[in-house]
Scaffold this active site. Structure first.
Site, PDB file in Angstrom:
ATOM      1  CE  LYS A 112      -3.976  -2.264   0.695  1.00 40.19           C
ATOM      2  NZ  LYS A 112      -3.572  -3.662   0.815  1.00 40.19           N
TER       3      LYS A 112
HETATM    4  C1  LIG Z   1      -4.188  -4.800   0.309  1.00 38.60           C
HETATM    5  C2  LIG Z   1      -3.365  -6.015   0.247  1.00 38.60           C
HETATM    6  C3  LIG Z   1      -3.632  -7.018  -0.700  1.00 38.60           C
HETATM    7  C4  LIG Z   1      -4.801  -6.950  -1.643  1.00 38.60           C
HETATM    8  O1  LIG Z   1      -4.641  -5.939  -2.615  1.00 38.60           O
HETATM    9  P1  LIG Z   1      -5.908  -5.391  -3.421  1.00 38.60           P
HETATM   10  O2  LIG Z   1      -5.390  -4.268  -4.242  1.00 38.60           O
HETATM   11  O3  LIG Z   1      -6.892  -4.964  -2.380  1.00 38.60           O
HETATM   12  O4  LIG Z   1      -6.415  -6.518  -4.235  1.00 38.60           O
HETATM   13  C5  LIG Z   1      -2.782  -8.105  -0.741  1.00 38.60           C
HETATM   14  N1  LIG Z   1      -1.752  -8.221   0.119  1.00 38.60           N
HETATM   15  C6  LIG Z   1      -1.478  -7.289   1.044  1.00 38.60           C
HETATM   16  C7  LIG Z   1      -0.344  -7.496   1.959  1.00 38.60           C
HETATM   17  C8  LIG Z   1      -2.261  -6.150   1.125  1.00 38.60           C
HETATM   18  O5  LIG Z   1      -1.977  -5.213   2.038  1.00 38.60           O
END
Ligand SMILES: *Cc1c(COP(=O)(O)O)cnc(C)c1O
Length: 494
Positions: A112
């Site tokens: 993120k």
């Molecule tokens: C948010 C997240 C995901 C999923 O990603 P999306 O874009 O919501 O599909 C997968 N792994 C981790 C560690 C995340 O923080």
């Protein structure tokens, strides 16, 4: 001419890129999508020589056309700096028969950070451009990682405040500690008695509550979103697929122009949608492999064409993927409907009315580059153990979902196209599940003892983000029912 963005639920609702960044969600409840997907201007071999910053500009200026070159380069410089623990920003690591694109080298050690380090800059720039003088209030629901990354990005940014809602019992110990110790007078973190979908639905409701929005506007506030529905998050995520491709060429793993497959551990469908857009820009991507945990709504959707959220919500060892309503899928639905807002709005209406919808066979045909797969918690543990035993490389639980799904896909299809697996979190963030997968002896150890042991067996340094919370004080301890969210927002703001 500027590339405009329109709502997935109403063609008439058109805005510029900076307005879409400010708004987050369209007033009609739809998501903003670009009117067309721009083509990459550079050839695949030219990508091999670009730095992360250069790649970011190359991709982002094509989407965010109402930002000037100076503005965009400034945003990129501020975002991808020493907050990342490597100048490569997103290193590609070969292990266990695949290439792991490590997207966890930012401030909060999850992918993120790739987008949330730049979103506050894109947003404050957008506010200036659009003469917005109200204070921006970021409202966010988190399955664990978005919350901390958004808090880190927006903490003490002038002209902004941020409120984060997380499911009280639905995040890892480290994730919770990271959030509740967040500093910054403009930050607010609240636990919800419910799951992630409850938090996300609650936030969407607050966004579309006209009475609340009116009252807050009078008090000098406007809502915006840091969730992955914001195109200010989606666009920066396209960058690292383009960058990974350049790295693969540079390392001699592929010839320029040769296809790669991309495997993404998926929850809200933002990360993999960015890969789909990268493909749409002309990046040579073959298959887009969507990996789910036991909450496998997407796996079922790709197999049957029916999206059905009416099922039990399962808490897994990959909590950031514990999601039954994948918000960003709406953008894909809109595109495979032939950019048809009316048809998309109809299907989304069915989703909110009865929790499911089915797409036509014509729409299914447009999904042929996607493959769905899922892995159970047992399989995830096995995969972590296998890759560690083979290469001494430690995967986190989310990346392990993708890794396992990839291996199964390869065995079943015989497709051995070079593949990039999005590695979405540092194993330190999910140390307990990871260490117990490597050796059941670790079950009795305390959280920080496990972290030190992980450092020892992997030969990697404990990340700064973890060191920080060892002794940090809890600054946020509010826990509420899901129907008290509006009151909590009003309390924090006025
Ligand atoms: C948010 C997240 C995901 C999923 O990603 P999306 O874009 O919501 O599909 C997968 N792994 C981790 C560690 C995340 O923080």
């Amino acid at each position: 001419m500027d590339l405009m963005y329109r709502s997935t639920r109403n063609e008439e609702n058109k805005v510029t890129a900076s307005q879409a960044v400010l708004k987050g969600l369209a007033e009609d409840g739809g998501l903003f999508v670009p009117e067309r997907i721009p083509r990459l201007a550079l050839s695949p071999d030219a990508l091999a020589s670009l730095s992360y910053h250069e790649t970011a500009y190359e991709v982002m200026h094509l989407f965010l056309t109402d930002y000037t070159e100076d503005e965009l380069k400034h945003c990129i410089r501020c975002a991808y700096d020493e907050k990342f623990d490597t100048p490569e920003i997103a290193p590609l690591r070969r292990a266990g028969g695949a290439h792991y694109l490590e997207l966890f080298h930012g401030a909060t050690i999850a992918f993120k950070d790739m987008a949330l380090s730049i979103l506050p800059h894109l947003m404050t720039t957008a506010a200036k451009k659009n003469h917005e003088d109200r204070e921006i209030v970021i409202l966010t629901a988190t399955s664990g990682d978005t919350g901390k990354a958004a808090l880190a990005g927006f903490a003490d940014v002038p002209g902004t405040r941020i409120i984060v809602f997380y499911p009280k019992n639905g995040v890892s110990a480290v994730q919770e500690k990271q959030m509740v110790t967040q500093k910054g007078a403009n930050t607010c973190v609240i636990g919800i008695r419910g799951n992630f979908d409850d938090a996300q639905t609650g936030v969407k409701r607050l966004f579309s509550d006209t009475a609340l929005n009116g009252a807050l506007s009078e008090a000098g506030f406007r809502f915006s979103s840091a969730n992955s529905i914001n195109i200010g998050r989606l666009v920066p995520q396209i960058v690292y697929y383009v960058y990974a491709y350049g790295r693969m060429v540079k390392a001699g793993e592929i010839q320029a122009g040769e296809k790669i497959n991309v495997v993404v551990p998926t929850g809200n469908f933002g990360n993999i949608l960015a890969a789909y857009y990268a493909k749409g820009m002309g990046l040579p991507i073959g298959r887009l492999i969507c990996a789910s945990n036991e909450n496998k709504v997407l796996f079922d959707f790709f197999r049957t064409g029916t999206y059905d959220r009416n099922r039990e919500f399962i808490l897994t060892s990959s909590p950031s993927m514990d999601i039954l309503i994948s918000s960003n899928l709406e953008r894909l639905i809109y595109h495979i409907a032939g950019d048809d807002a009316q048809e998309n709005a109809r299907l989304m209406g069915e989703l909110s009315a009865k929790g499911s919808y089915s797409v036509s066979s014509e729409m299914m045909e447009r999904l042929k580059d996607f493959r769905g797969g899922f892995a159970t918690m047992g399989e995830v543990s096995e995969e972590i153990g296998r890759v560690y035993a083979e290469d001494g490389y430690v995967l986190d639980t989310h990346t392990a979902v993708a890794s396992r799904v990839y291996r199964e896909y390869r065995e079943q299809s015989g497709d051995d196209t070079p593949s990039v697996i999005a590695s979405t979190a540092s194993p330190y963030k999910f140390a307990r599940s990871v260490m117990e997968a490597i050796d059941s002896r670790y079950a009795g150890m305390g959280d920080f003892a496990l972290i030190d042991e992980l450092s020892r067996i992997s030969g990697t340094a404990v990340p700064g983000a973890i060191e920080e919370i060892r002794s940090a004080r809890v600054l946020h301890d509010k826990v509420i029912d899901k129907d008290q969210m509006e009151t909590a927002v009003r309390d924090f703001l006025v």
